[in-house]
Design an enzyme around this catalytic site. Structure first.
Site, PDB file in Angstrom:
ATOM      1  N   PHE A  24       0.866  -1.183   0.000  1.00  0.00           N
ATOM      2  CA  PHE A  24       0.000   0.000   0.000  1.00  0.00           C
ATOM      3  C   PHE A  24       0.909   1.242   0.000  1.00  0.00           C
ATOM      4  CE2 PHE A  24      -3.295   2.895   1.120  1.00  0.00           C
ATOM      5  CZ  PHE A  24      -4.514   2.249   0.963  1.00  0.00           C
ATOM      6  N   HIS A  90     -10.251   5.602   8.992  1.00  0.00           N
ATOM      7  CA  HIS A  90      -9.632   4.298   8.712  1.00  0.00           C
ATOM      8  C   HIS A  90      -8.119   4.316   8.973  1.00  0.00           C
ATOM      9  CE1 HIS A  90      -9.386   0.331   6.933  1.00  0.00           C
ATOM     10  NE2 HIS A  90      -8.470   0.750   6.071  1.00  0.00           N
ATOM     11  N   ARG A 129       9.914  12.263   3.669  1.00  0.00           N
ATOM     12  CA  ARG A 129      10.510  11.319   4.631  1.00  0.00           C
ATOM     13  C   ARG A 129      10.948  10.013   3.984  1.00  0.00           C
ATOM     14  NH1 ARG A 129       7.358  14.856   6.611  1.00  0.00           N
ATOM     15  NH2 ARG A 129       7.596  15.648   8.726  1.00  0.00           N
TER      16      ARG A 129
HETATM   17  N1  INI Z   1      -2.659   0.515   4.443  1.00  0.00           N
HETATM   18  C1  INI Z   1      -1.524   1.249   4.462  1.00  0.00           C
HETATM   19  O1  INI Z   1      -0.421   0.671   4.500  1.00  0.00           O
HETATM   20  N2  INI Z   1      -1.573   2.608   4.434  1.00  0.00           N
HETATM   21  C2  INI Z   1      -2.754   3.285   4.419  1.00  0.00           C
HETATM   22  O2  INI Z   1      -2.745   4.555   4.370  1.00  0.00           O
HETATM   23  C3  INI Z   1      -3.967   2.549   4.411  1.00  0.00           C
HETATM   24  N3  INI Z   1      -5.235   3.230   4.401  1.00  0.00           N
HETATM   25  O3  INI Z   1      -5.282   4.417   4.766  1.00  0.00           O
HETATM   26  O4  INI Z   1      -6.252   2.658   4.075  1.00  0.00           O
HETATM   27  C4  INI Z   1      -3.874   1.124   4.414  1.00  0.00           C
HETATM   28  N4  INI Z   1      -4.992   0.364   4.379  1.00  0.00           N
HETATM   29  C5  INI Z   1      -4.967  -1.055   4.071  1.00  0.00           C
HETATM   30  C6  INI Z   1      -4.716  -1.922   5.286  1.00  0.00           C
HETATM   31  O5  INI Z   1      -3.366  -1.811   5.714  1.00  0.00           O
HETATM   32  C7  INI Z   1      -4.986  -3.409   4.992  1.00  0.00           C
HETATM   33  O6  INI Z   1      -4.092  -3.879   4.022  1.00  0.00           O
HETATM   34  C8  INI Z   1      -6.417  -3.661   4.515  1.00  0.00           C
HETATM   35  O7  INI Z   1      -7.357  -3.131   5.422  1.00  0.00           O
HETATM   36  C9  INI Z   1      -6.690  -5.183   4.358  1.00  0.00           C
HETATM   37  O8  INI Z   1      -6.530  -5.890   5.582  1.00  0.00           O
END
Ligand code: INI
Length: 158
Positions: A24, A90, A129
């Protein structure tokens, strides 16, 4: 009386390091991975002894870290992720659980785990960063993990 200090050294020779990286926001986390790998190699870790392990998002970092820690294959781990504020809450849950979970795995297993998870309000802050004007937090986390491997040994041997 002479003062005794227990400190860690930054010598990565002979160490095996796992880098757990979130896909992500991978335009940010891949830069953090580059920074972490680069700093480890410059401090003596063999390139072949660094393994990158990819998870879907920051939420999944703790379970992957736990599994890697319990495998006994690594002297230290570094968790790399990027949580950017969204229009709902979230991101707060994802960032909070990533941080709590990684801390818990480190304490439960006794394995040093560098925490390189950015939590920013904007993409610009994340870019700053991840190798731009505020350094590379992936490299910083890797360096801290390296220091902790040696520090924990020094504490036991003191
Ligand atoms: N995962 C991240 O690594 N960064 C984020 O900003 C983020 N947002 O904001 O939604 C994010 N969501 C996904 C989460 O980590 C899981 O992979 C997902 O919910 C499935 O379990």
């Amino acid at each position: 009386m002479t003062q005794r200090s227990v400190v860690g050294k930054l010598d990565g020779s002979g160490l095996h390091i796992g880098l757990i990286v979130s896909r992500f926001n991978d335009f940010i986390t891949s830069r953090m991975l580059d920074g972490a790998r680069d700093v480890l190699i410059r401090h003596g870790v063999d390139a072949g002894a660094i393994v990158d392990i990819w998870v879907p998002g920051a939420w999944e970092l703790p379970i992957a870290a736990k599994t890697a820690a319990e495998s006994g294959k690594y002297d230290a781990l570094v968790c790399l992720g990027c949580v950017i504020r969204g229009s709902t809450t979230h991101h707060i849950h994802v960032g909070g659980e990533a941080s709590r979970g990684v801390a818990r795995v480190s304490l439960d297993t006794g394995l040093p785990i560098g925490f390189g998870v950015l939590t920013t309000d904007t993409i610009e802050q994340a870019i700053e960063r991840a190798g731009a004007k505020s350094g590379n937090k992936g490299a910083d986390a890797a360096l801290s993990a390296l220091e902790m491997v040696s520090l924990l040994k020094a504490i036991r041997d003191a």
